[in-house]
Enzyme design. Sequence first.
Site, PDB file in Angstrom:
ATOM      1  N   ILE A 227       0.766  -1.100   0.388  1.00  0.00           N
ATOM      2  CA  ILE A 227       0.170  -0.063  -0.136  1.00  0.00           C
ATOM      3  C   ILE A 227       0.936   1.379   0.068  1.00  0.00           C
ATOM      4  CG2 ILE A 227      -1.843   1.272   1.502  1.00  0.00           C
ATOM      5  CD1 ILE A 227      -2.362  -1.086  -0.007  1.00  0.00           C
ATOM      6  N   GLU A 228       1.876   1.379   0.993  1.00  0.00           N
ATOM      7  CA  GLU A 228       2.501   2.692   1.033  1.00  0.00           C
ATOM      8  C   GLU A 228       3.647   2.569  -0.276  1.00  0.00           C
ATOM      9  OE1 GLU A 228       3.253   4.437   2.955  1.00  0.00           O
ATOM     10  OE2 GLU A 228       2.700   3.738   5.416  1.00  0.00           O
TER      11      GLU A 228
END
Length: 571
Positions: A227-228
């Site tokens: 996600i990051e």
Amino acid sequence: MMRRTLTAGLCVLAAACGVNPTPQAKATPPPAPAIRVPAQVAAPPKAFSDPVATLIAASQKHFETGERELKAGHLEQARQEFDQAVGVLLESPYGARTDARMREHFDRLIDRVNAYEVTALAQGDGFTEKKYEAAPIDELLKNATMYPAPVADDSTTATVKADLEKNAHDIPIPEQPKVFSYVEVFQGRLREYIQDSLARGARYMPMIQSVFRAEGLPLDLAYIPIIESSFKMNAVSKASAKGPWQFMKPTAKEHGLKTDWFIDERSDPEKATVAAAKYLKALSKMFNGDWNLVLAAYNGGPGRVSRAMKKSGMSDFWELSATSKYLPKETREYVPLIMAAMIIGRNPAQYGFEAITAEAHQYEKVAMPRAVDLRRVAEWAGTTVDEIQALNPELRRWTTPVKYPNYEVKVPVGTAGRLSEKLADASPADFSAFKWYTARKGETLATVARRFGVARTDVAEANNLSAKARLRPGQEVIIPRAQATLLAARTERTAPSAVASRNIAGPAESPAVATPAQIVRITYKVKRGDTLSSIAELFDTTVAKIKTWNRLSSNRIAPGSKLKILAARSR
């Protein structure tokens, strides 16, 4: 007696000869074989060799080879090939400007080499910062807050529940509707993004899990970068967080990561993972092992989460996120996004993704005695500059750092020995051609920066100084500015008079070769009334070249502005 003998002899003679002997047919010799005279076949006309086409083809071959070498980051080999592409024309007995086709190819060749030279000037001094990619977290959270994920259908919900019951996670994942929704989104419109992230992260996953295992952390946390950053080492967010774990500078420094003008260890996969493990471990202690709150703090900051808990009197993330009063929308969406990534990351095949295994991130290290251009490292190691940069994402520029004793550069497995041999045989001129300036009495960073036309902050950062620092007389200062061209580009040459009017198709003579030219770099200050055309005429060049050298998008120039001119000077 004698009579009988005579008679018998006569009879024998008669028998042998015969009274009326049959005449014998006269033997005729066999006819002589006919000699076939081959028909006279006209010899094929000798193919006409077009000397101009041959020269142009040879020149083009060298140029294309130079392009390939340049793409690999091999500047020296590229320069040699570009020189030969031009030299083939200049050294031919026909001259480079005689035939119309030759002129067209020659002019186009020079323009293309000049264009490559401009790029090299921008990067060649090692000071140009490399390009970064936008961190996916910004777009993911923007979409999550603007377009809420739809409620998951019964099939997805049932699949996730069954998976959670059968495959226990080391972080308890609650059966929250929003987690189910993001699993469905990942299987739908974000399928390609998730698959790419899994593929990219496969080579880093063994290392990440090893670090987390050593720190006693849950291995599910290894999927946070999905996600990051999508496991992109040089991902940068709008808030200037960087690397696979998206550290802000203060947090990075707090956990042992070095960030300066030359390197940024937030982009180093191993060092950043070690720092992430320390940070997550600290957050776990702060929030008593509640991983929902830890993840919320990783996104929104521990102070914000602590204040939200104190203000609300709640200690459960899902209760806190049920209202917009306490936590920002991004943080409320971030935690279920991470949970959904953990679910798919642990069991991708269950959700229709390809389970990818890849070789662990492997490399060798070589200590650099001095700062070295990465393209020279690539050339000496026998690899490409893209590979060197991929192995060393913490390097912000096209060089290993200055004043960093024995910095270890990573190279592909099997190339360290070759690079070490080249380093041992290298002369000082083979290393980065940095511009150094010795400060004089009374000079400051500001005056030195003005002298060389660069920003004071760049000079300060390149020398690890404060922007307000004072300079001592005799102090050596790095100037972040290209000092010379790296790729050889030659300007146009007129054809020698001996061949100026000769028919190219005719017999070749050996005229004198045009006098070589040396490229000098000139900074021209635009005066009132100047135009690009008048400046081009002044320096015997073209408007197109001046625009290319100075990255101009129009013909407008302002009095007082400075233009870079690459001009020819007879030796």
